[in-house]
Design an enzyme around this catalytic site. Structure first.
Site, mmCIF file in Angstrom:
data_model
loop_
_atom_site.group_PDB
_atom_site.id
_atom_site.type_symbol
_atom_site.label_atom_id
_atom_site.label_comp_id
_atom_site.label_asym_id
_atom_site.label_seq_id
_atom_site.Cartn_x
_atom_site.Cartn_y
_atom_site.Cartn_z
ATOM 1 C CE LYS A 30 15.189 31.887 -11.150
ATOM 2 N NZ LYS A 30 15.552 30.506 -10.834
ATOM 3 N NE ARG A 40 10.981 29.921 -9.984
ATOM 4 C CZ ARG A 40 11.209 28.891 -10.796
ATOM 5 N NH1 ARG A 40 10.216 28.355 -11.476
ATOM 6 N NH2 ARG A 40 12.428 28.397 -10.922
ATOM 7 C CG ASP A 78 -0.203 0.008 2.536
ATOM 8 O OD1 ASP A 78 1.055 0.023 2.511
ATOM 9 O OD2 ASP A 78 -0.858 -0.004 3.595
ATOM 10 C CB SER A 89 13.443 21.829 -10.349
ATOM 11 O OG SER A 89 12.223 21.156 -10.220
ATOM 12 C CB THR A 90 11.395 22.300 -14.785
ATOM 13 O OG1 THR A 90 11.825 23.678 -14.732
ATOM 14 C CG2 THR A 90 10.319 22.063 -13.748
HETATM 15 C C1 R5P Z 1 15.679 28.809 -7.488
HETATM 16 O O1 R5P Z 1 15.876 30.005 -7.285
HETATM 17 C C2 R5P Z 1 16.764 27.794 -7.528
HETATM 18 O O2 R5P Z 1 18.015 28.321 -7.206
HETATM 19 C C3 R5P Z 1 16.871 27.132 -8.889
HETATM 20 O O3 R5P Z 1 17.301 28.080 -9.829
HETATM 21 C C4 R5P Z 1 15.539 26.588 -9.323
HETATM 22 O O4 R5P Z 1 14.981 25.809 -8.319
HETATM 23 C C5 R5P Z 1 15.700 25.755 -10.568
HETATM 24 O O5 R5P Z 1 14.442 25.328 -10.987
HETATM 25 P P1 R5P Z 1 14.163 24.958 -12.480
HETATM 26 O O6 R5P Z 1 15.229 23.970 -12.906
HETATM 27 O O7 R5P Z 1 12.792 24.362 -12.471
HETATM 28 O O8 R5P Z 1 14.220 26.211 -13.289
#
Ligand code: R5P
Length: 290
Positions: free
Chosen positions: A189, A191, A34, A220-221
């Protein structure tokens, strides 16, 4: 001291134990049909200082709970002091209420670890150092950026331009610069807090004809590194490489980054992957003996 390698960082934990010349306590670990996790310590921990080594990359909720279960088992079986060595600390990016109605996720994580019996925490390149103040016990972050920069230096990239994709990561680029011996800089940058969409302002950075290495804590992405790489190409950079501490590499992140003109992605074994070419074991074992 004894090391307990958690299921998410088994190799790293074993490497740390080997470097320290101490026992790696083996763990019986299974996942029930589970989805629940089961852990049992096979070795003895009574009156020992123990360090649980377990990263909390996805599936982060499961892995966080496993840290808590291992800590509880160690406490119940007499461990004297429990340090959680969590190379990638999940939820560290939600350390405040950014939009009305949100939780402060990292505070919940901190309280859960405390309740499970953890006495101190060591992590690596936590997103914001201020996060550590949320822990009700000593919590420390160490930086793996010099190790990543050293990797590139050994490959002949001395004097490469160290780039941070935003001003919050500038200190990473500065740290890399001290090893590489070249210049460093950062991009602006932004977001969107609702959509997550990122934009970057083109800054007049002198990267024409140069090799650029982009340093970030997390991939991450891959959107951030990909956008930074494209910007570097537009500014005339000759070669672009990427280094990160925590390669989460969600979905097609790697493809996105390579398609943006990055030659190589180099990361640590904070999150085991095929780009984890630099081990954190020397850094973390040193830290555990402090
Ligand atoms: C955010 O400010 C972190 O330092 C990384 O730049 C961010 O988490 C990277 O995320 P992703 O690869 O999704 O752009």
């Amino acid at each position: 001291m004894k090391i307990i390698p958690g299921p998410a960082s088994k190799q790293l934990g074993e490497k740390i134990a080997k470097l320290l010349g101490v026992e790696a306590v083996s763990l019986v670990f299974k996942t029930y049909p589970d989805g629940e996790s089961y852990v049992r310590l096979e070795g003895k921990v009574r009156d020992e200082e123990v360090a649980i080594v377990q990263t909390t990359s996805p599936p982060q909720d499961t892995r966080l709970l496993q840290v808590a279960l291992i800590a509880d088992a160690a406490r119940r079986h007499g461990a004297e002091k429990i340090t959680a060595v969590v190379p990638y600390l999940a939820y560290a990016r939600q350390d405040q209420v950014f939009l009305h109605g949100e939780a402060i996720s990292i505070e919940v994580v901190a309280r859960m670890l405390k309740a499970a019996g953890v006495d101190s925490l060591i992590t690596v390149n936590v997103h914001q150092e201020r996060v550590l103040a949320k822990f009700p016990f000593p919590a420390k972050t160490v930086s793996a950026v010099p190790l990543l920069a050293q990797y590139f230096k050994q490959k002949g990239f001395e004097k490469a331009f160290a780039l941070a994709p935003d001003d919050g990561a500038l200190w990473l680029a500065e740290e890399a610069k001290t090893v590489l011996g070249g210049e460093c800089g950062y991009l602006e940058k932004h977001r969107d807090l609702y959509t997550g969409k990122i934009t970057m302002e083109m800054k007049a950075l002198d990267v024409g004809g140069k090799t650029v290495i982009i340093f970030d804590d997390v991939v991450s992405t891959g959107g951030t590194i990909a956008l930074a790489a494209r910007t570097m190409r537009e500014l005339g950079a000759d070669r672009v490489h990427a280094a990160c501490v925590h390669p989460l590499l969600i979905g097609d992140a790697e493809k996105r980054i390579l398609e943006a003109g990055v030659e190589e992605i180099v990361a640590t074994d904070s999150v085991p992957s095929h780009v984890s070419k630099v081990s954190l074991a020397p850094l973390l074992s040193r830290e555990l003996t402090r």
